[in-house]
Scaffold this motif. Sequence first.
Motif, short mmCIF file in Angstrom:
data_model
loop_
_atom_site.label_atom_id
_atom_site.label_comp_id
_atom_site.label_asym_id
_atom_site.label_seq_id
_atom_site.Cartn_x
_atom_site.Cartn_y
_atom_site.Cartn_z
N ARG A 1 45.18 -22.95 -13.31
CA ARG A 1 46.52 -22.53 -14.08
C ARG A 1 47.55 -22.27 -12.58
NH1 ARG A 1 48.44 -17.96 -17.71
NH2 ARG A 1 46.80 -16.95 -16.90
N TYR A 2 46.76 -21.52 -11.93
CA TYR A 2 47.81 -20.84 -10.76
C TYR A 2 48.37 -22.09 -9.86
CZ TYR A 2 49.83 -18.79 -6.67
OH TYR A 2 50.72 -18.57 -5.56
N LEU B 1 50.93 -24.02 -10.93
CA LEU B 1 52.20 -23.64 -10.88
C LEU B 1 52.65 -23.69 -9.45
CD1 LEU B 1 51.81 -19.85 -12.85
CD2 LEU B 1 53.45 -21.85 -13.22
N LYS C 1 54.07 -26.74 -8.65
CA LYS C 1 55.59 -27.09 -9.28
C LYS C 1 56.46 -26.35 -8.23
CE LYS C 1 56.76 -24.73 -12.62
NZ LYS C 1 56.90 -24.08 -14.19
N TRP C 2 56.19 -25.21 -7.79
CA TRP C 2 57.08 -24.31 -6.95
C TRP C 2 57.31 -24.99 -5.74
CZ3 TRP C 2 53.68 -19.27 -7.87
CH2 TRP C 2 54.10 -18.67 -9.16
N ILE D 1 49.02 -13.99 -13.60
CA ILE D 1 49.33 -15.33 -13.73
C ILE D 1 50.25 -15.42 -14.75
CG2 ILE D 1 48.53 -17.74 -13.99
CD1 ILE D 1 46.17 -16.85 -12.50
N ASP D 2 50.13 -14.76 -16.02
CA ASP D 2 51.04 -14.81 -17.21
C ASP D 2 52.41 -14.46 -16.87
OD1 ASP D 2 48.76 -15.56 -18.79
OD2 ASP D 2 48.28 -13.45 -19.67
N GLU E 1 54.07 -16.94 -14.67
CA GLU E 1 54.72 -18.16 -15.91
C GLU E 1 55.72 -17.84 -16.38
OE1 GLU E 1 50.67 -20.68 -16.99
OE2 GLU E 1 51.01 -18.90 -18.10
N ARG E 2 56.10 -16.37 -16.92
CA ARG E 2 57.22 -16.00 -17.51
C ARG E 2 58.36 -15.79 -16.35
NH1 ARG E 2 53.20 -12.27 -19.98
NH2 ARG E 2 54.05 -10.93 -18.82
#
Length: 609
Positions: A298-299, A302, A305-306, A603-604, A607-608
């Motif tokens: 998941r990280y 992210l 994408k960054w 990580i949550d 994501e926010r």
Amino acid sequence: MLLSAWSDRLGLRAAGGSAVAAATMGDLPRWDLSDLYDDRDSERLRQDLAQAGSDAEAFARTWRGRLADVPAAELARAIAEYQRIDEILGRAASYAQLLFAADSSDPANGRFSQSVNERLTDISTHLLFFTLELNRIGEQEMQDRLADPALAPWTPFLRDLRVFRPHQLSDEVEQVLHEKSVTGATAWCRLFDETMSALRIPLDGHDLTVGEALNRLSDPDRALRARAAAAIGTVFGDNIRLFALITNTLAKDKAISDGLRHYPRPGSYRNRSNMVEDAVVDALVQAVTSDYPRLSHRYYALKAKWLGLDKLEHWDRNAPLPSADDRVIPWDEASRQVLGAYESFDPRMGAVARRFFDNAWIDAMPSPGKASGAFAHPTVPSAHPYLLLNYHGRTRDVMTLAHELGHGVHQVLAAPQGYLMSGTPLTLAETASVFGEMLTFRALLDAETDPVRRRIMLAGKVEDMLNTVVRQIAFYRFETLLHDERRTGELLPERIGALWRQVQAESLGPAFNFTPEYDVYWTYVPHFVHSPFYVYAYAFGDCLVNALYGVFQSGHPGFQDKYLDMLRAGGTRRHRELLAPFGLDAADPGFWRKGLDVIAGFIDELERA
């Protein structure tokens, strides 16, 4: 405990970014080893070795064959004398190890280290009988003796020694294995160290050390990272047959020893040494591998994408994020940040930490021939620990300083337990270091008010935790697969590379593409050579500290006192005893989930953002 073990983070990650001018970072400290010995030709060293040799021979004459019958008080006196001699050997071993780590490219240091090891092996051969005879004493008889107040203080030493009782061989076989170690595993480890130290990576007109080249994998310039990755892969590939030979030989050597001692699997000896049950380690590994999708997969999705990428290459794993602060942090500022975090937690801990900076106990200057990464070496209780770093002025280097300082503080606080009982199992040795990192990170994060910088800091912490937990469990999986397969025959370099790629793909997830040169990147991780199956201790320590830090944040009464007592205990108590005052139990299936939930929660938050 002839050769003092040290806690380190070699192979944990490439520390820092591009090399920076020393002037920008300020004056970096170099250690002074004269608290151990003045130099390689030290008269005190010569006298210590001569005295230890004669004392060891006298010890053998006095006690060999008598331990089964001597009263408890006499046995206590024998253990005390054994510890005194062993600490002399440990001081000499520590000096040789530290000298070699500071500059393994100097042939004189290599020769000196080997000569000292051979001399220590000769001397300790006279002491070998002692632990073997102690383990031949029957269980009930030993318990009866331990009821005597004279022997009772040695209970932790005897308890831990007797863990290996079922795996003990005859005195003759033990002596042969001991004496041949200097031309066996120890020699292969030295070959690895000297080879890795001598390698140079040609990059953009410069010949870089392995550590310098690995640092380029954290550079903001993606093209530079790609060139560095290819150059590293080429040099490792050119030497792959040698590294495969070293790995195959050491794995076979271990398999022979494990077979003679009837260990059920390759990692069992390490688990016994760590005073942790196989089932507890299995539970940790299962918890982390099951959480790969929730954590690393998941990280890194992210992160791709960054960075504006469809796929990450392996050289993007430690890439700085867009808008990341690439400011060089001077050494004085790093020292203030770390010491401030330690002192804010508890002034007593801060006072111990400050001694490392007030004295020449730290070597932070990167230099050719110096061991890569970082470590804390406890040396002996009659001296003090030393820290080795390669400081490049990045935020991660500050975290590494906080980590190794935690080890050092732990080692100072545990020293009064004595040479035989101050050492901590690896599963607990990482507790103070990771806790020190967390204290420093939280202090820096709480002081930061800019939302973008906070996100960058939080992402950096997540990457550190993934490197400490997910990456190290992947390393453990790689070792397990390699050692299991080695039992049926030698592995070709291509097969070792395939196993490496398998565990990396599993752990890092679908966000990554792996180019062929990455198949040889297993070669530089020294844990695989020096200390097989060491690496899960990082994940154990990180998850443990996450749970422990949660107890601290909850306002647990008397936390600081209990924490310092835990560090002072050294190796006298097992993990269940140490964690019980905090209401934690590593044998509880939910324990590891608490630690992993902390990473997932970070990580949550990302994501926010």
